[in-house]
Design a protein around this motif. Structure first.
Motif, PDB file in Angstrom:
ATOM      1  N   ALA A 115       0.816  -1.222   0.000  1.00  0.00           N
ATOM      2  CA  ALA A 115       0.000   0.000   0.000  1.00  0.00           C
ATOM      3  C   ALA A 115       0.845   1.265   0.000  1.00  0.00           C
ATOM      4  N   SER A 116       1.952   1.244  -0.739  1.00  0.00           N
ATOM      5  CA  SER A 116       2.883   2.371  -0.696  1.00  0.00           C
ATOM      6  C   SER A 116       2.697   3.365  -1.839  1.00  0.00           C
ATOM      7  N   PHE A 117       1.803   3.063  -2.785  1.00  0.00           N
ATOM      8  CA  PHE A 117       1.610   3.956  -3.925  1.00  0.00           C
ATOM      9  C   PHE A 117       0.140   4.328  -4.088  1.00  0.00           C
ATOM     10  N   ASP A 118      -0.069   5.571  -4.547  1.00  0.00           N
ATOM     11  CA  ASP A 118      -1.421   6.057  -4.827  1.00  0.00           C
ATOM     12  C   ASP A 118      -1.815   5.833  -6.279  1.00  0.00           C
ATOM     13  N   THR A 143      -0.390  -0.998  -3.959  1.00  0.00           N
ATOM     14  CA  THR A 143      -1.264   0.163  -4.126  1.00  0.00           C
ATOM     15  C   THR A 143      -2.221   0.281  -2.947  1.00  0.00           C
ATOM     16  N   ARG A 144      -2.380   1.489  -2.444  1.00  0.00           N
ATOM     17  CA  ARG A 144      -3.302   1.692  -1.321  1.00  0.00           C
ATOM     18  C   ARG A 144      -4.738   1.451  -1.761  1.00  0.00           C
ATOM     19  N   GLU A 145      -5.605   1.156  -0.797  1.00  0.00           N
ATOM     20  CA  GLU A 145      -7.025   1.007  -1.099  1.00  0.00           C
ATOM     21  C   GLU A 145      -7.550   2.302  -1.718  1.00  0.00           C
ATOM     22  N   ALA A 271      -2.291   3.265 -32.301  1.00  0.00           N
ATOM     23  CA  ALA A 271      -3.578   2.726 -31.873  1.00  0.00           C
ATOM     24  C   ALA A 271      -3.374   1.951 -30.576  1.00  0.00           C
ATOM     25  N   CYS A 272      -3.892   2.504 -29.496  1.00  0.00           N
ATOM     26  CA  CYS A 272      -3.608   1.966 -28.162  1.00  0.00           C
ATOM     27  C   CYS A 272      -4.890   1.655 -27.399  1.00  0.00           C
ATOM     28  N   TRP A 273      -4.723   0.967 -26.290  1.00  0.00           N
ATOM     29  CA  TRP A 273      -5.740   0.882 -25.247  1.00  0.00           C
ATOM     30  C   TRP A 273      -5.306   1.792 -24.102  1.00  0.00           C
ATOM     31  N   MET A 274      -6.213   2.628 -23.622  1.00  0.00           N
ATOM     32  CA  MET A 274      -6.002   3.326 -22.362  1.00  0.00           C
ATOM     33  C   MET A 274      -6.756   2.537 -21.311  1.00  0.00           C
ATOM     34  N   VAL A 275      -6.021   2.023 -20.352  1.00  0.00           N
ATOM     35  CA  VAL A 275      -6.595   1.143 -19.342  1.00  0.00           C
ATOM     36  C   VAL A 275      -6.538   1.835 -17.990  1.00  0.00           C
ATOM     37  N   ASP A 276      -7.684   1.876 -17.311  1.00  0.00           N
ATOM     38  CA  ASP A 276      -7.773   2.434 -15.978  1.00  0.00           C
ATOM     39  C   ASP A 276      -8.440   1.419 -15.056  1.00  0.00           C
ATOM     40  N   ALA A 277      -8.012   1.400 -13.810  1.00  0.00           N
ATOM     41  CA  ALA A 277      -8.631   0.542 -12.802  1.00  0.00           C
ATOM     42  C   ALA A 277      -8.338   1.114 -11.424  1.00  0.00           C
ATOM     43  N   HIS A 278      -9.021   0.558 -10.410  1.00  0.00           N
ATOM     44  CA  HIS A 278      -8.802   1.010  -9.040  1.00  0.00           C
ATOM     45  C   HIS A 278      -8.554  -0.193  -8.120  1.00  0.00           C
ATOM     46  N   ALA A 279      -7.859   0.120  -7.038  1.00  0.00           N
ATOM     47  CA  ALA A 279      -7.586  -0.908  -6.041  1.00  0.00           C
ATOM     48  C   ALA A 279      -8.705  -0.903  -5.001  1.00  0.00           C
TER      49      ALA A 279
END
Length: 279
Positions: A115-118, A143-145, A271-279
């Protein structure tokens, strides 16, 4: 589960000719990928104090860009398995004056502090993991919650004709070109969006978004031959060719790139994918 030879292959590649080529050509590559870098670091908020990890940071351009965008608060760490690229990134970080540090390590297995990165960022650095589920599970634990993941990955070969022009033109002359294998480590390893979603879901990430991003890029025409003889499958095998074959490959491949040449510039769409997600 990926085999040890796969991991060794990636380490050998990025600590060998491929890694040294990226260092040698870093100025051009940074110029070419600047529009992609700007798209990637948009969520970085000035003064936020965020702790950011840049995965597969290469020679450090995105790490430094994120740190400069954030300003005096927060911190940015770049991680890569390539010793020559990390050495270059470290030197550039000092010169930039940005709050950055660089780590020579494999992000798939490195023991990050929990949990050391935002925010986890990556510009084309996550398609090479021998075991992507293990890698993204490890990054999730770092990654932090409520923290975020954001990366760019290439869409398929059919969407990126510029990226495959050299190998298509050179194939009759270089029969030992390495093949592109779907859902395997490599430039187009994340071309299948359902594969990407599956990897992230199994790794514990939520709110997964995979959306197309088409970004116009350019490079000086005078750099084109150097580019295709150093990078990609052709760049990997061309050093093994004899002088006459090499000369013929350069002639044939340069002609194949003509549709992308516009005066003194080479222009194409990434031509790319932009990928986003959350912890």
């Amino acid at each position: 589960m990926a085999s040890a030879p796969q991991a060794d292959e990636q380490s050998t590649r990025w600590n060998g000719p491929s890694g040294h080529a990226w260092v040698q050509w870093q100025e051009l590559l940074d110029q070419v990928m600047k529009p992609l870098e700007e798209l990637l670091v948009q969520p970085v908020v000035a003064g936020s104090g965020a702790r950011i990890l840049d995965v597969g940071c290469g020679a450090g351009a995105t790490t430094i860009a994120a740190a400069q965008r954030m300003g005096a608060s927060g911190s940015c760490t770049g991680v890569d398995i390539s010793e020559p690229m990390i050495a270059a990134a470290t030197a550039r970080g000092v010169d930039s004056g940005a709050r950055v540090d660089f780590l020579l390590a494999d992000a798939q297995t490195h023991d990050f502090e929990p949990a050391s990165f935002d925010l986890i960022l990556s510009r084309f650095g996550v398609m090479f993991f021998p075991d992507p589920v293990a890698a993204f599970t490890n990054l999730r634990s770092a990654t932090r919650e409520g923290g975020a993941l954001r990366f760019l990955a290439w869409r398929g070969t059919q969407d990126n004709p510029f990226m495959t022009t050299a190998e298509r033109a050179a194939a009759p002359l270089l029969p030992n070109l390495p093949p592109r294998v779907a859902n395997q480590p490599g430039q187009f390893g994340f071309a299948d969006p359902e594969f990407v979603r599956g990897v992230l879901d199994k790794s514990g990430w939520a709110d997964i978004s995979v959306r197309p991003a088409d970004v116009r890029c350019a490079m000086p025409e005078e750099s084109l031959v150097g580019y295709f003889t150093q990078f990609g499958p052709v760049g990997q095998v061309l050093p093994e060719a004899d002088d006459s074959t090499r000369a013929e490959v350069i002639e044939v491949v340069r002609a194949a790139f003509e549709p992308f040449v516009d005066g003194d510039q080479v222009r194409y769409t990434s031509a790319c994918w932009m990928v986003d997600a959350h912890a």
